[in-house]
Scaffold this motif. Structure first.
Motif, mmCIF file in Angstrom:
data_model
loop_
_atom_site.group_PDB
_atom_site.id
_atom_site.type_symbol
_atom_site.label_atom_id
_atom_site.label_comp_id
_atom_site.label_asym_id
_atom_site.label_seq_id
_atom_site.Cartn_x
_atom_site.Cartn_y
_atom_site.Cartn_z
ATOM 1 N N VAL A 231 45.970 40.992 7.085
ATOM 2 C CA VAL A 231 44.564 41.223 6.731
ATOM 3 C C VAL A 231 43.720 41.231 7.992
ATOM 4 C CG1 VAL A 231 42.555 40.245 5.548
ATOM 5 C CG2 VAL A 231 44.762 40.342 4.382
ATOM 6 N N LYS A 232 43.957 40.278 8.880
ATOM 7 C CA LYS A 232 43.228 40.217 10.151
ATOM 8 C C LYS A 232 43.458 41.483 10.963
ATOM 9 C CE LYS A 232 43.108 37.757 14.566
ATOM 10 N NZ LYS A 232 43.068 38.997 15.296
ATOM 11 N N ALA A 233 44.712 41.944 11.028
ATOM 12 C CA ALA A 233 45.030 43.154 11.789
ATOM 13 C C ALA A 233 44.290 44.367 11.215
ATOM 14 C CB ALA A 233 46.535 43.397 11.787
ATOM 15 N N LEU B 4 36.695 43.207 3.315
ATOM 16 C CA LEU B 4 37.090 41.800 3.212
ATOM 17 C C LEU B 4 37.005 41.326 1.758
ATOM 18 C CD1 LEU B 4 37.936 39.134 4.482
ATOM 19 C CD2 LEU B 4 35.528 38.707 4.996
ATOM 20 N N ASN B 5 35.940 41.699 1.049
ATOM 21 C CA ASN B 5 35.816 41.332 -0.359
ATOM 22 C C ASN B 5 36.941 41.950 -1.202
ATOM 23 O OD1 ASN B 5 33.534 39.772 0.025
ATOM 24 N ND2 ASN B 5 32.149 41.472 -0.364
ATOM 25 N N THR B 6 37.287 43.196 -0.892
ATOM 26 C CA THR B 6 38.369 43.865 -1.605
ATOM 27 C C THR B 6 39.688 43.126 -1.418
ATOM 28 O OG1 THR B 6 37.306 46.020 -1.340
ATOM 29 C CG2 THR B 6 39.678 46.017 -1.780
ATOM 30 N N LEU B 7 39.992 42.780 -0.177
ATOM 31 C CA LEU B 7 41.263 42.114 0.102
ATOM 32 C C LEU B 7 41.270 40.686 -0.431
ATOM 33 C CD1 LEU B 7 41.970 43.555 3.652
ATOM 34 C CD2 LEU B 7 42.866 44.314 1.440
ATOM 35 N N ALA B 8 40.121 40.028 -0.423
ATOM 36 C CA ALA B 8 40.034 38.686 -1.014
ATOM 37 C C ALA B 8 40.303 38.769 -2.517
ATOM 38 C CB ALA B 8 38.675 38.062 -0.733
ATOM 39 N N GLU C 62 45.632 33.074 -2.317
ATOM 40 C CA GLU C 62 44.344 33.293 -1.653
ATOM 41 C C GLU C 62 44.473 33.331 -0.136
ATOM 42 O OE1 GLU C 62 40.773 31.440 -3.032
ATOM 43 O OE2 GLU C 62 41.740 30.853 -4.903
ATOM 44 N N LEU C 63 43.563 34.099 0.467
ATOM 45 C CA LEU C 63 43.511 34.193 1.922
ATOM 46 C C LEU C 63 42.919 32.913 2.506
ATOM 47 C CD1 LEU C 63 42.114 37.816 2.264
ATOM 48 C CD2 LEU C 63 44.472 37.067 2.625
ATOM 49 N N SER C 64 43.240 32.662 3.747
ATOM 50 C CA SER C 64 42.684 31.519 4.458
ATOM 51 C C SER C 64 41.188 31.732 4.688
ATOM 52 C CB SER C 64 43.390 31.367 5.809
ATOM 53 O OG SER C 64 42.703 30.452 6.620
ATOM 54 N N LEU C 65 40.450 30.657 4.705
ATOM 55 C CA LEU C 65 39.022 30.751 4.995
ATOM 56 C C LEU C 65 38.758 30.883 6.487
ATOM 57 C CD1 LEU C 65 37.646 28.060 2.512
ATOM 58 C CD2 LEU C 65 37.667 30.540 2.243
ATOM 59 N N ASN C 66 39.780 30.725 7.296
ATOM 60 C CA ASN C 66 39.632 30.741 8.756
ATOM 61 C C ASN C 66 40.198 32.008 9.378
ATOM 62 O OD1 ASN C 66 38.525 28.187 8.568
ATOM 63 N ND2 ASN C 66 40.507 27.186 8.795
ATOM 64 N N LEU C 67 39.952 33.156 8.775
ATOM 65 C CA LEU C 67 40.405 34.414 9.363
ATOM 66 C C LEU C 67 39.584 34.695 10.617
ATOM 67 C CD1 LEU C 67 40.871 36.771 6.292
ATOM 68 C CD2 LEU C 67 42.643 35.753 7.709
ATOM 69 N N ASN C 68 40.241 34.868 11.730
ATOM 70 C CA ASN C 68 39.560 35.109 13.006
ATOM 71 C C ASN C 68 39.640 36.584 13.367
ATOM 72 O OD1 ASN C 68 38.143 33.140 14.225
ATOM 73 N ND2 ASN C 68 39.844 32.307 15.404
ATOM 74 N N PHE C 69 38.891 37.424 12.698
ATOM 75 C CA PHE C 69 38.928 38.853 12.969
ATOM 76 C C PHE C 69 37.689 39.260 13.752
ATOM 77 C CE2 PHE C 69 37.241 38.049 8.768
ATOM 78 C CZ PHE C 69 36.049 38.744 8.772
ATOM 79 N N ALA C 70 37.773 40.414 14.397
ATOM 80 C CA ALA C 70 36.646 40.926 15.183
ATOM 81 C C ALA C 70 35.526 41.334 14.233
ATOM 82 C CB ALA C 70 37.096 42.122 16.013
ATOM 83 N N ARG C 71 34.356 40.818 14.460
ATOM 84 C CA ARG C 71 33.193 41.159 13.634
ATOM 85 C C ARG C 71 32.544 42.429 14.170
ATOM 86 N NH1 ARG C 71 32.881 37.908 9.050
ATOM 87 N NH2 ARG C 71 33.703 35.882 9.613
ATOM 88 N N SER C 72 32.119 43.266 13.264
ATOM 89 C CA SER C 72 31.444 44.493 13.650
ATOM 90 C C SER C 72 30.063 44.149 14.202
ATOM 91 C CB SER C 72 31.304 45.426 12.449
ATOM 92 O OG SER C 72 30.579 46.569 12.813
ATOM 93 N N ASN C 73 29.730 44.728 15.327
ATOM 94 C CA ASN C 73 28.398 44.502 15.892
ATOM 95 C C ASN C 73 27.628 45.816 16.005
ATOM 96 O OD1 ASN C 73 29.773 45.658 17.955
ATOM 97 N ND2 ASN C 73 29.450 44.026 19.445
#
Length: 129
Positions: A52-54, A74-78, A88-99
């Motif tokens: 999911v992070k990838a 993210l909502n779809t995959l959750a 359930e997915l972890s609450l600590n997903l460390n993915f790149a946030r869109s800026n």
């Protein structure tokens, strides 16, 4: 609503029985299909947080998606992992946030408005002003 994938059909049926809107179902199925194809058609139950992070990193870093799109994915995959895979997915997903900055609307300058108004009949001033 039917797809060639029995798995996606199962998800669509699940969502229909819970009265999700057709637009939501179509959006979710599209993103789930893209997620599966991104990981070489692996079944979601064989994947987890790392995949999911990838995928979230890919849509931001390679495809330059907006923060809203990333949030929708993210909502779809959750949803997929909570309700369909039942893991359930972890609450600590460390993915790149869109800026990416939102696009600002194009507005006319005061001079452009004056020029436009000069070409209109006085009859239309009220609806243009």
């Amino acid at each position: 609503m039917k797809t060639r994938s029995p798995y996606l059909n199962y998800i669509a049926d699940y969502m229909l029985t819970r009265q999700y809107s057709l637009r939501t179902i179509n959006a979710y199925l599209g993103w789930i299909a893209k997620f599966i194809h991104f990981h070489n058609k692996r079944h979601p139950s064989s994947m987890g947080d790392a995949e999911v992070k990838a995928f979230l990193d890919h849509i931001v870093l390679k495809r330059n998606m907006s923060p809203r799109t990333q949030s929708a994915v993210l909502n779809t995959l959750a949803f997929l992992y909570k309700h369909i895979v039942k893991n359930e997915l972890s609450l600590n997903l460390n993915f790149a946030r869109s800026n990416r900055q939102p696009k600002l609307p194009v507005v006319m300058t005061p001079d452009e408005v004056k020029q436009l108004m000069s070409h209109l009949s006085k009859r239309y001033y009220l609806i243009t002003g």
